[in-house]
Every structure is written in C-alpha cells, then in structure tokens.
Design a protein around this motif. Sequence first.
Motif, PDB file in Angstrom:
ATOM      1  N   THR A   1       0.815  -1.211   0.000  1.00 17.10           N
ATOM      2  CA  THR A   1       0.000   0.000   0.000  1.00 17.10           C
ATOM      3  C   THR A   1       0.850   1.262   0.000  1.00 17.10           C
ATOM      4  O   THR A   1       0.314   2.369   0.079  1.00 17.10           O
ATOM      5  CB  THR A   1      -0.917   0.014   1.238  1.00 17.10           C
TER       6      THR A   1
ATOM      7  N   PHE B   1       1.154   4.968   2.828  1.00 14.88           N
ATOM      8  CA  PHE B   1      -0.138   5.570   3.139  1.00 14.88           C
ATOM      9  C   PHE B   1      -0.574   5.042   4.498  1.00 14.88           C
ATOM     10  O   PHE B   1      -0.593   3.829   4.733  1.00 14.88           O
ATOM     11  CB  PHE B   1      -1.186   5.224   2.089  1.00 14.88           C
TER      12      PHE B   1
ATOM     13  N   LEU C   1      -3.671   5.040   7.277  1.00 15.96           N
ATOM     14  CA  LEU C   1      -5.101   5.300   7.426  1.00 15.96           C
ATOM     15  C   LEU C   1      -5.475   5.197   8.898  1.00 15.96           C
ATOM     16  O   LEU C   1      -5.155   4.202   9.565  1.00 15.96           O
ATOM     17  CB  LEU C   1      -5.909   4.289   6.593  1.00 15.96           C
TER      18      LEU C   1
ATOM     19  N   VAL D   1      -5.884  10.239   6.270  1.00 18.63           N
ATOM     20  CA  VAL D   1      -4.896   9.524   5.476  1.00 18.63           C
ATOM     21  C   VAL D   1      -3.641  10.386   5.388  1.00 18.63           C
ATOM     22  O   VAL D   1      -3.710  11.560   5.005  1.00 18.63           O
ATOM     23  CB  VAL D   1      -5.420   9.200   4.064  1.00 18.63           C
TER      24      VAL D   1
ATOM     25  N   ALA E   1      -0.010  10.595   3.463  1.00 16.68           N
ATOM     26  CA  ALA E   1       0.573  10.085   2.217  1.00 16.68           C
ATOM     27  C   ALA E   1       2.006  10.574   2.054  1.00 16.68           C
ATOM     28  O   ALA E   1       2.284  11.782   2.121  1.00 16.68           O
ATOM     29  CB  ALA E   1      -0.274  10.539   1.029  1.00 16.68           C
TER      30      ALA E   1
ATOM     31  N   MET F   1      -8.275  11.349  -4.259  1.00 12.92           N
ATOM     32  CA  MET F   1      -8.612  10.078  -3.625  1.00 12.92           C
ATOM     33  C   MET F   1     -10.073   9.727  -3.855  1.00 12.92           C
ATOM     34  O   MET F   1     -10.961  10.571  -3.714  1.00 12.92           O
ATOM     35  CB  MET F   1      -8.329  10.149  -2.122  1.00 12.92           C
TER      36      MET F   1
ATOM     37  N   GLN G   1      -7.598  17.657   1.188  1.00 10.73           N
ATOM     38  CA  GLN G   1      -6.266  17.886   1.750  1.00 10.73           C
ATOM     39  C   GLN G   1      -6.315  19.085   2.690  1.00 10.73           C
ATOM     40  O   GLN G   1      -6.762  20.176   2.320  1.00 10.73           O
ATOM     41  CB  GLN G   1      -5.246  18.121   0.638  1.00 10.73           C
TER      42      GLN G   1
ATOM     43  N   TYR H   1      -4.844  14.119   4.391  1.00 12.02           N
ATOM     44  CA  TYR H   1      -6.173  14.168   3.781  1.00 12.02           C
ATOM     45  C   TYR H   1      -7.201  13.737   4.829  1.00 12.02           C
ATOM     46  O   TYR H   1      -7.015  12.719   5.513  1.00 12.02           O
ATOM     47  CB  TYR H   1      -6.249  13.267   2.554  1.00 12.02           C
TER      48      TYR H   1
ATOM     49  N   ILE I   1     -10.669   3.330   0.509  1.00 14.46           N
ATOM     50  CA  ILE I   1     -10.060   4.509  -0.112  1.00 14.46           C
ATOM     51  C   ILE I   1      -9.030   4.051  -1.130  1.00 14.46           C
ATOM     52  O   ILE I   1      -8.140   3.252  -0.811  1.00 14.46           O
ATOM     53  CB  ILE I   1      -9.391   5.408   0.949  1.00 14.46           C
TER      54      ILE I   1
ATOM     55  N   PRO J   1      -6.111   5.605  -2.893  1.00 12.04           N
ATOM     56  CA  PRO J   1      -5.353   6.867  -2.801  1.00 12.04           C
ATOM     57  C   PRO J   1      -4.880   7.403  -4.139  1.00 12.04           C
ATOM     58  O   PRO J   1      -4.893   8.611  -4.364  1.00 12.04           O
ATOM     59  CB  PRO J   1      -4.168   6.506  -1.895  1.00 12.04           C
ATOM     60  N   GLN J   2      -4.466   6.521  -5.055  1.00  6.41           N
ATOM     61  CA  GLN J   2      -4.017   6.960  -6.366  1.00  6.41           C
ATOM     62  C   GLN J   2      -3.993   5.753  -7.295  1.00  6.41           C
ATOM     63  O   GLN J   2      -4.094   4.604  -6.864  1.00  6.41           O
ATOM     64  CB  GLN J   2      -2.630   7.601  -6.292  1.00  6.41           C
TER      65      GLN J   2
ATOM     66  N   SER K   1      -2.259   2.005  -6.825  1.00  3.35           N
ATOM     67  CA  SER K   1      -2.046   1.671  -5.417  1.00  3.35           C
ATOM     68  C   SER K   1      -3.166   0.764  -4.932  1.00  3.35           C
ATOM     69  O   SER K   1      -4.315   0.884  -5.370  1.00  3.35           O
ATOM     70  CB  SER K   1      -2.003   2.933  -4.554  1.00  3.35           C
TER      71      SER K   1
END
Length: 1020
Positions: free
Chosen positions: A735, A738, A740, A753, A755, A768, A786, A792, A808, A810-811, A814
């Motif tokens: 992951t 990141f 959480l 979150v 990052a 996200m 953010q 975030y 979630i 994230p990008q 991922s």
Amino acid sequence: MFGFRLAFEFPGYLWLLIGIPFLWWGSFRALAPLGFFRRWLALFFRTLVLTGLVLALAGVQLVWTSDRVTVMYLLDQSESIPEAKRQLMLDYVIRNVSRHRDVAREDRAGIIVFGREATIEIPPFDDNIPKIRRLESYIGRRDATSLESALVLAQAAMPADTSRRLVIVTDGNENLGDGQKLAARLAESGIGIDVVPIVLESKAEVLVEKVDLPSDIRKGQPFEARVVVNAYTDGEDAPPVQGRLQVTRLNSEASESSGREELLLDQPTTLKSGKNVFSLQDQIDQPAPYTYKARFVPDESFDDGIKENNEASAYTYIRGQGRVLLIEDFSNRGQYDLMAQRLRTANIEVVIRPSDQLFGSLAELQAYDAVILAGVPRVSGDAGDTIVTFDDDKVDMLVRNTQRLGAGLLMIGGPEAFGAGGWTGTKLEEAMPVDFQVKNKKVEAVGALAMIMHACEMAQGNYWQKVIANSALEQLGPVDEAGVLHWNMAGDSWLWGGSNGLLPVGPNKPAMLAAVRRMTPGDMPAFDNSMRMAAASLKRSNASMKHCIIISDGDPSPPTGSTIAAFRDNKITISTVAVAGHGTTGSNRLRDIATQTGGKYYEVRNAKALPRIFQREARRVARPLVYENASGVAPEIVYPHPALEGIDTLLPPITGFVLTQTKNSPLAQVLIRSPLPVEEENSTILAVWNYGLGRTAVLTTDSGGRWAQSWNDWGDYDKFFSQTVRWLMRPTGDTGKFDLATQVRDGQVQVVVSALDKEDAFLNFLDMNASAVGPEMQDIPLQMQQTAPGRYVGSFPADQAGSYFVNISPQAGSAPLTTGVTVPYSEEFRVRDTNQALLDALAKSKPSGGSEGQVTEPLAAESMDDVVGHDAFRTGLALARSMRDAWPWFVFVACCLFLGDVMVRRVAISFDWVGRLFATPGNESQEAPSRLKALQERKQALGESIDRRRAAVRFEPEPEADASSIQGKASAAKDRKDRSDLPKTRPSDAPASLTPQPDAKTYTERLLEAKRRARKDKEE
C-alpha cells in the motif's frame, strides 16, 4: 377575547393623503354651479375615493387579535429516559392542563413525543387531555434524541390564531440536530418555551468509551490494545466502582467448533471517578478480520444506571496473501475441491464455506479479496426443515462488497446456477455482465407451474398461502407460465386465465400478485377435480418443463388413477407439501401423489419454511435454461484479455453450460463463447466487466465436476483459473507509505490519510476515491480533502450503532486502503448528566412581543405538585394576530363612490322633498299658489324671449329701393346663398349694415311694394 384593527403593508403610501386639501381647493370653485348641497356631496365622494385608493396602495389589512393560548407539551421518549420517568411525564401533562387551562378563553393543549423522530400524540384541541395510561404513537427508533425535529413539528402543528407556548420535558441530551438554533427562530415567531428538566436518579454510571487498536497491525507483530472506561460518580467523596473488566477477540473466519471467540482478559477492576485506561498486549499470527470487545460488569447494580453503554468494540483486519472465499452448495460438497487445490498451488489462499454456513456481516467479507459462488443455487436443500437460502441481506452484502469495497466476484455455472438456480431478478444479476433470464424469442415458455391451494388448518393459514404463492411467482422468469387453483363455494377454479389458467408471468405479474393478495382458499373436498384441471392446462402448454405444487393438510379425498396417469404420461411432476396434516392418512396420501409423479414430498411443522420450499420447487421450471450436448462443444476465445494471457484460443470441449443473455453494455466483455447454440447472445462461457470499485465475472460452465471434465487434464487449467481469479481480486500489493486512521467524535467518523512517497516526501494534490458503507448496507458519501501537506481528511455521520466500512483508493496503481469502524452504541447512552446549559438557553429564548420562558423544578414523584403548579397557560406572550388583505375591497368601494361622484355632477336632483318633510300642514295651502304664479311668470318670460329671437333674424329691403336695387339685392342674395355653403359664423361676425332694425317693415310687405313699383315702371 377578540380585538380588531387596521394594519398596512406599505405605510409609506399614506403620505399621499396630504393631497386631500389640494383636492378641495381645486374642486370647490369648479363645482359651484351644482349648488350648495350637490357641491358638498360631490366633494365628500371625491374625498372618499382618494382615501380608498391611497389605503389600497398602502396594502390595508384587517387584523384580529386574540388572547387564547395554545400549549404543546414535547415529551422526550428516547432510551436515555427511564420508563418510570416517561409515565411521570404523562401524569404531569394531564394534571397541568386540567388545572391551568382557561375554559372560557378556549385555550388549547396537545402532546408531541420524540426520540430519533417526532410524532403528534394528541393534536391541539380546546379540551383537557384525556386520562390515558400510556402513549400510543410510534416514533421509530429511540436510540437518539432529536429536539430539532420535535420543535419543527410543534411549530407546524400549533394554530396561528392563538398565542403559542412550548413546554419541553427532557434531559437535554440532544445528539441529532440543533435545537437551540431552531429555538431562536421560534422566538422570532413569538413562540415561548418553558422547560421541565428530567434528572436521572442513579448515583453512578459506568461508560466503556472505546477499544483503541493500532492502525497498522502486522501479522505476527506484538501490539498494545487499550480500553478506555469512564466512571461518573455522585460527588467527589463517592467510593470507587467495583466490577470486572472482560476483553475478548472474535475471529470472523474461525469455525464455531474451533472457537471463534477468545477471552483475552477477565480481571477484577476498580474504577476511579473519571477516565480509566487499561492496556493489553496481544499478537495475531493468522490473517483474518478480528473484532475486539470490552465489557465492564459492576458488582453492584446501583453503581450503573444504563447497561447498554457497558460494552465497546473495535474492528481490525490483518491482511496476508491474496485470499478467496469459495461458497459451495452444502448438499453437494467437494465438487470444487480440485479448483481450490490448483488455486492454492498458485499461492492463492482459498477458504471453502458451504452455503448453510454463510457469512453474517459485511465485516467477515473484508478478509477476502474475491468471492466465488461455485454452482450455488439461491435456495438449497431437499427436506423442508433443512432448506437454506441466500436472503436479500446476504445478496446485498455480496454486491456492496464488490461495488463499494473493491472485492472481486465470480459466479461459476452448474445445473442449479444462474437463472436455473433462482438468481433471476436479484441484485446479484445486476452486478454481473450477463442477464440470467434468456430473452431470445426462440426459447419460449421455458417453464410452466401450477399451484393448488387448499385451506389448511394452521395458524394464519390464508396469510401463508399468499406468502408462498408470492414467493413462487418471484422465482419465475418473464416468459414462464403460472397458474393458481383454489376452491370456493362455486367449486374448483383458476385464480386467473379463465379455463386455461396459465398465463405468462412477465406482462401479468402485477395483476397476479394482486389476485393472490385477494385470494381466500376454501376447504376443498377432493383432489381429483383440481388436479385434472391442472393436468389439462399443463398439457396444452408449450413449456419445456411442467410442474405442479399442492399445499394441503391431506384431508381431501385422493385422486383417481386416471388423473395420476395424466400427469405421468405428460411428464408433469407434482410436489406436495403437508401442513398441519390430519394424521398418518393425510401424510401418506400426499406422499403417494408426489411419489407416483416423480415429485418431492415435504412435511412442514413451521409455516415459516413454506416460502423456501416454494422457491425451491419453482426453480424446477427453470431447468430448460441449461444447455447440454452429450457429444461436446469446444469453446473459443473471442476477445484477448489479461486473464487469458498465454492460453490457447481453442479450449477443450464441454458438454453443457447455463444459457444467459449478454448485457447490452459496452463495458460487458465476452471473452469465451460456445459455437452452439448459434445465438451468440446466449452462448457466453466467460464474460467480465468492472462494477463500481470492483470486478465481476461469470463462467457459465463448471470447473470440471460434470460438464468440463475434459478440463481436469488440460495443461492450462491452473493458468486459466489462477489468472481469472487474480484479475478479479482486490489489489493486495504494497500500500506504499499511506497511513489510514479513524476515530469517532461527536457522532461523526473522521477518516485521516497520511501520504508519503518513497523518499518520505509529502504526496500532495491526490484525487482520492473514497466510499463508506453503513451498518444497514447503505451507501454513505465520503469525500477526502487535503488539509495539510500529505494529510487528507474526510468525515461522515455515524448515527447508528454497528460497523462502518471505509474503502479509499489513494491513487492509480495503489492498493486500496480498507478499514472498519465500530460504533457499539448510540450517542444516547454516552451522556449521563442532564444538559442544564441547553435547557436554560432554550427557556431564555425571548419570544417576539413576550417575556422569557421558565425552567421548573426537575420532574420527580416527590416534586410533582410543585411542577404541576407551574402555569403553562399564563399570559406574557404577544397576542395572536389573524391578518387578511382588505385592499381589494377598498378598491371596489372607491370605484363605486367614483360612480356616485359622476352621478352627483351630471344628474340634477331636486331636494325640495326634504323641505316638505319638515313643512307644517297650514303652510302647504299658502305655498301652492305662489309656486304656480312663479311658474306662469317664468313661462311668459320664456315666450317673449323666443319672439325676440325670431324677430332678430328677419331682413327687409329699404323702401326707396328701385328695380335695379332689387336686382342688385337679388344678386347679393345669390352671393349670400353661395356664401352659405361656407362655414357659418356667429351673428356677431356679420357686417353692421345687415343688422336688422326693430322698427322696419316686414320682409313680405317690402317685397309686395317693390313688385308694385316694378309693374308701374313697366307700364310707363
């Protein structure tokens, strides 16, 4: 008491009334010829017209005021109020209204009860509250207090033509809405608020606040769990609370036989006043979802007022390798062991679970990255007491797990899968790339079902008859045929369809369900007639599969041999269901009918099992959805896909699969298709698509147990299934950096979150994709924003107890971040003390035009007289006003008065009759001759005036005029005649020589004289 006055919406227009003096100044002299009386009357009319128009422009309104009072009592019925206090509230309202309501003033009173929602118990009316023992209104869930909803309802319920006051009976522990803000708006509307506090009487309260777990628990890594317990005591010198603190860990995957729940801590504990924190060391070696529960049990019951807040829980998931949950039919176990073994060889962990031991919550599904339904029908089992089903909640969990939480979902075929397994019309069908109901016109009337209903001697017999008929109809597809036979006083008859009895379900389903709701089956004397009618209709049907179901207690006389032969000869099976049977004879009779026709016999002791039985039997008519070819057909890859990379285009032959219909969507991709049947939309073998955040796929054949046995020795068997399953699985890679974290605060779940990239630098401006699912499978919007470099934050309301799941992404690229948040109990049980600050603020909301409210003594049995003595119907509020626009009437009256003004000026009216009303009888005889004489004189004067006017227009020539002058004058006369055609002029414009003389001869005389002179001159 009522009052009346005028009001104006636009009073600025009243300045126009200063124009009235100018109106008099301009009109007084102009109206002088009308005479004294008519002039003053015209001025009066003009003044009224102008005044009416000005008042209309100012928006004149009629306002009635009243001193009547309406009092609404708002009673808090949430769980934080003990039952004894709720009854005390009702007694207080009844006594307070009867003592203080002013009967002569016609005061009104009503009751509103509220918890999470509010409802009207008694609407406001002008009488005392009846002496009721308990409140009857249903307010839904009591696990929250929404004072705002009660205030909104009260404002809408109270009449506007009285003064209004609210009496709120509550502890003030509001956890939904903002009552104080709304109270300020009510005060602006003139509504007063009194408060009757509720004080809880327990001396102490224990509240298990939370179980705190680390957010990044790793497999085999020791970690610390902490339990926070809050103790409220009565006074600083109160003794500490004694009890036991228990902590357990629940493994959602462990079998019940091996023990899902482990006791981690059970020790005597002493709680000091305030927060108490307890630590616990633990280690998890097996990847799975876990739930930690902490519970405090006090030694003495009086040390704890509310038991619901003595337990808290927390959820965590230890992720290992990619894991798959495979669900198989419990009545056919072991058919997919080979596939599971090959997947494990490919480093995919597979957990096999039979359909009678399904998951119980969405939390259990979070341990798996994909779920496989391996040839599972929706309803399984043969015996009436062992039939199990995927209910709507389980189906919804599967779909939500894929759509919102990103897990994969694969359905594998079999003789009782897809449409043949009763999945048609479910949400699971919506999530798949194919439809389970075949819509090809070449496959018509695939099944026909006839149901014979007999009024059984069981509790709520007619109700269950309707439930089971509805359950069977819901299982049928739109092209299937269905009919219901029942007995009434006219004999056996079809519920619809006339003599034929069978109709297609698709276009007639709403009407069928409505007919079933109205159905009242009778106690039929014999089976034979109804069975012959069913056999005749099923024989005429073109369906490929024909089936009949009989529900009865076995009391009717048995059918004849020819009737049984009619079913057997036409390959029509009968299943019988014995409910509240009449001994062995009735059961044997129904068992014989099922055995002789190749059907099944069910004996039911619990009516709740009936719907599952009928769902199971209704599936029989869907069997034509299965395509089988003994010689085998070789499927072919028709679309390249990562799941099929490195696999030969032509696959080993299969002998059967389930017919489906490819969805009409560009997202649905058919990867493998069978050459037979030739209809491409029905010959799908493997299809995939993306569904929400996850992926779904269908394999319409099996994995090698029956139809695909040639695949067991296929060299690409491992590659085919492992690649397909891996493509479906939720990403399980690293992951990244990141982090959480979640926390519950003030009724909100806050998600944070953090990052970082590989160099530990902040990752900013990420888009996200986040989602959350509530305890009741409802979607909850979640948006991450953010708030700082690499940080975030998002939040969503948690107004229900239960587990919330957050997913979630994230990008791109991922793995998703997944976590769960458990709210063990409502905020209603978190607060113990009365919120006196809120109660005081509510009472201090000063209503417009009135005085502030009052806070009474706390409501208790010993202080009831003091609280009842508080006069809720007192004055001190602004008088109620009822307002109505009156300007249209003023405009109408002004228009009427304007017509009166015109009449006074244009019509001369004698008012001599007014003088006659006051004249004496003696004066009448003297006044009559004088009036007659005056009229005669007036007539003579008018006659003389007319004669003078006639003489003034005559013209006669001069006497000395000769013939030539006459001719000249005749010529002048002609000229005057010519000039007469020109525009006429006034007499004053004529020449002075033409002015007639008063003493001259007449024109005729002068003319005769001129003629005589002319004749004489001629003779000479």
